[in-house]
Each structure stands twice: as C-alpha cells, then as structure tokens.
Design a protein around this motif. Sequence first.
Motif, PDB file in Angstrom:
ATOM      1  N   MET A   1       1.580   3.873   9.144  1.00  0.00           N
ATOM      2  CA  MET A   1       0.955   2.903   8.264  1.00  0.00           C
ATOM      3  C   MET A   1      -0.286   3.494   7.584  1.00  0.00           C
ATOM      4  N   ALA A   2      -1.015   4.341   8.310  1.00  0.00           N
ATOM      5  CA  ALA A   2      -2.226   4.947   7.750  1.00  0.00           C
ATOM      6  C   ALA A   2      -1.897   5.825   6.549  1.00  0.00           C
ATOM      7  N   TRP A   3      -0.775   6.533   6.616  1.00  0.00           N
ATOM      8  CA  TRP A   3      -0.407   7.400   5.504  1.00  0.00           C
ATOM      9  C   TRP A   3      -0.018   6.593   4.267  1.00  0.00           C
ATOM     10  N   ILE A   4       0.612   5.453   4.479  1.00  0.00           N
ATOM     11  CA  ILE A   4       0.947   4.582   3.353  1.00  0.00           C
ATOM     12  C   ILE A   4      -0.344   4.064   2.702  1.00  0.00           C
ATOM     13  N   ALA A   5      -1.288   3.643   3.548  1.00  0.00           N
ATOM     14  CA  ALA A   5      -2.582   3.178   3.032  1.00  0.00           C
ATOM     15  C   ALA A   5      -3.270   4.291   2.247  1.00  0.00           C
ATOM     16  N   LEU A   6      -3.175   5.518   2.751  1.00  0.00           N
ATOM     17  CA  LEU A   6      -3.826   6.647   2.089  1.00  0.00           C
ATOM     18  C   LEU A   6      -3.192   6.951   0.733  1.00  0.00           C
ATOM     19  N   VAL A   7      -1.876   6.889   0.660  1.00  0.00           N
ATOM     20  CA  VAL A   7      -1.198   7.125  -0.627  1.00  0.00           C
ATOM     21  C   VAL A   7      -1.613   6.054  -1.640  1.00  0.00           C
ATOM     22  N   PHE A   8      -1.622   4.793  -1.198  1.00  0.00           N
ATOM     23  CA  PHE A   8      -2.036   3.733  -2.115  1.00  0.00           C
ATOM     24  C   PHE A   8      -3.511   3.849  -2.488  1.00  0.00           C
ATOM     25  N   ALA A   9      -4.331   4.324  -1.568  1.00  0.00           N
ATOM     26  CA  ALA A   9      -5.747   4.559  -1.884  1.00  0.00           C
ATOM     27  C   ALA A   9      -5.862   5.567  -3.023  1.00  0.00           C
ATOM     28  N   GLY A  10      -5.077   6.635  -2.954  1.00  0.00           N
ATOM     29  CA  GLY A  10      -5.081   7.633  -4.018  1.00  0.00           C
ATOM     30  C   GLY A  10      -4.567   7.076  -5.331  1.00  0.00           C
ATOM     31  N   LEU A  11      -3.535   6.252  -5.269  1.00  0.00           N
ATOM     32  CA  LEU A  11      -2.991   5.663  -6.494  1.00  0.00           C
ATOM     33  C   LEU A  11      -3.993   4.706  -7.138  1.00  0.00           C
ATOM     34  N   PHE A  12      -4.724   3.946  -6.314  1.00  0.00           N
ATOM     35  CA  PHE A  12      -5.728   3.056  -6.886  1.00  0.00           C
ATOM     36  C   PHE A  12      -6.932   3.834  -7.414  1.00  0.00           C
ATOM     37  N   GLU A  13      -7.152   5.030  -6.890  1.00  0.00           N
ATOM     38  CA  GLU A  13      -8.189   5.882  -7.486  1.00  0.00           C
ATOM     39  C   GLU A  13      -7.785   6.242  -8.911  1.00  0.00           C
ATOM     40  N   VAL A  14      -6.518   6.524  -9.111  1.00  0.00           N
ATOM     41  CA  VAL A  14      -6.011   6.821 -10.455  1.00  0.00           C
ATOM     42  C   VAL A  14      -6.191   5.601 -11.364  1.00  0.00           C
ATOM     43  N   VAL A  15      -5.941   4.409 -10.832  1.00  0.00           N
ATOM     44  CA  VAL A  15      -6.165   3.179 -11.612  1.00  0.00           C
ATOM     45  C   VAL A  15      -7.631   3.098 -12.040  1.00  0.00           C
ATOM     46  N   GLY A  16      -8.543   3.401 -11.117  1.00  0.00           N
ATOM     47  CA  GLY A  16      -9.967   3.377 -11.445  1.00  0.00           C
ATOM     48  C   GLY A  16     -10.329   4.373 -12.531  1.00  0.00           C
ATOM     49  N   VAL A  17      -9.752   5.558 -12.447  1.00  0.00           N
ATOM     50  CA  VAL A  17     -10.027   6.586 -13.458  1.00  0.00           C
ATOM     51  C   VAL A  17      -9.445   6.172 -14.811  1.00  0.00           C
ATOM     52  N   LEU A  18      -8.246   5.615 -14.802  1.00  0.00           N
ATOM     53  CA  LEU A  18      -7.657   5.111 -16.050  1.00  0.00           C
ATOM     54  C   LEU A  18      -8.537   4.026 -16.659  1.00  0.00           C
ATOM     55  N   ALA A  19      -9.056   3.162 -15.808  1.00  0.00           N
ATOM     56  CA  ALA A  19      -9.925   2.098 -16.302  1.00  0.00           C
ATOM     57  C   ALA A  19     -11.217   2.667 -16.884  1.00  0.00           C
ATOM     58  N   MET A  20     -11.736   3.754 -16.287  1.00  0.00           N
ATOM     59  CA  MET A  20     -12.932   4.395 -16.855  1.00  0.00           C
ATOM     60  C   MET A  20     -12.642   4.880 -18.267  1.00  0.00           C
ATOM     61  N   ASN A  21     -11.490   5.493 -18.443  1.00  0.00           N
ATOM     62  CA  ASN A  21     -11.122   5.987 -19.770  1.00  0.00           C
ATOM     63  C   ASN A  21     -10.938   4.823 -20.740  1.00  0.00           C
ATOM     64  N   ARG A  22     -10.302   3.762 -20.259  1.00  0.00           N
ATOM     65  CA  ARG A  22     -10.111   2.580 -21.106  1.00  0.00           C
ATOM     66  C   ARG A  22     -11.454   1.958 -21.478  1.00  0.00           C
ATOM     67  N   LEU A  23     -12.378   1.919 -20.523  1.00  0.00           N
ATOM     68  CA  LEU A  23     -13.700   1.336 -20.769  1.00  0.00           C
ATOM     69  C   LEU A  23     -14.473   2.153 -21.804  1.00  0.00           C
ATOM     70  N   LYS A  24     -14.258   3.454 -21.790  1.00  0.00           N
ATOM     71  CA  LYS A  24     -14.884   4.319 -22.784  1.00  0.00           C
ATOM     72  C   LYS A  24     -14.405   3.950 -24.191  1.00  0.00           C
ATOM     73  N   GLU A  25     -13.129   3.627 -24.296  1.00  0.00           N
ATOM     74  CA  GLU A  25     -12.527   3.280 -25.583  1.00  0.00           C
ATOM     75  C   GLU A  25     -12.786   1.827 -25.981  1.00  0.00           C
TER      76      GLU A  25
END
Length: 106
Positions: free
Chosen positions: A1-25
């Motif tokens: 279960m911890a590894w699943i949480a970790l993968v999703f943590a990484g994917l939500f980091e990508v969401v945050g980075v995408l949102a940073m780029n969107r916020l810039k625009e």
Amino acid sequence: MAWIALVFAGLFEVVGVLAMNRLKEKKDKLSMLMLVLGFIISFSLLSVAMKSISMGTAYAVWTAIGTVGGTLVGMLLYGEPRQPRRIFFLALVVSAVVGLKAIGGE
C-alpha cells in the motif's frame, strides 16, 4: 500500500507542477486551487508512504516520478525538445529508481 501511495504522491507532484505552469499563463482561481491541492495531496501521500518506506528511498522515488513526469508532460504538451539525450537521461532516472527498489528490500 505504501508504494501505491508513493506513486500517487509523485503523480500529484506532477499535477502541482502543471498547475504552476498554468498559473504562470493564466492567473485564475482554478489554477491556484490545482497548485495548492496538487502539492497538499502529494506531500500527504509522501508522508503516508514514508511510514513504511525509508526516507531516502521514498524521497528518491517521489522526486524521480516528479522529474520524469514533468519532463514528459513538457515534451508532450508544451513542445519541449525531445532529443534522444534527454530521453536517455530520463531512462537513467527510471533505472536508478528501479535499482533502489531492487536492492532496498522494501
């Protein structure tokens, strides 16, 4: 279960980075909400994963998913260069994470 949480943590980091780029625009409330929620969920899931996975391994995997994910999204959605060297080095990041998992015993 911890590894699943970790993968999703990484994917939500990508969401945050995408949102940073969107916020810039586009400085709107939805972009800010995506940024805040993306990183809150990411850090929360990372914290959950670190209860079972060592800090060093969890952090390495989390940052690798964010790095590879952010770079791939940049290539696919934003026209960033797709040079063979970039893809080679992304593959090295992925292989390093696989190696950590393989020898980590976790």
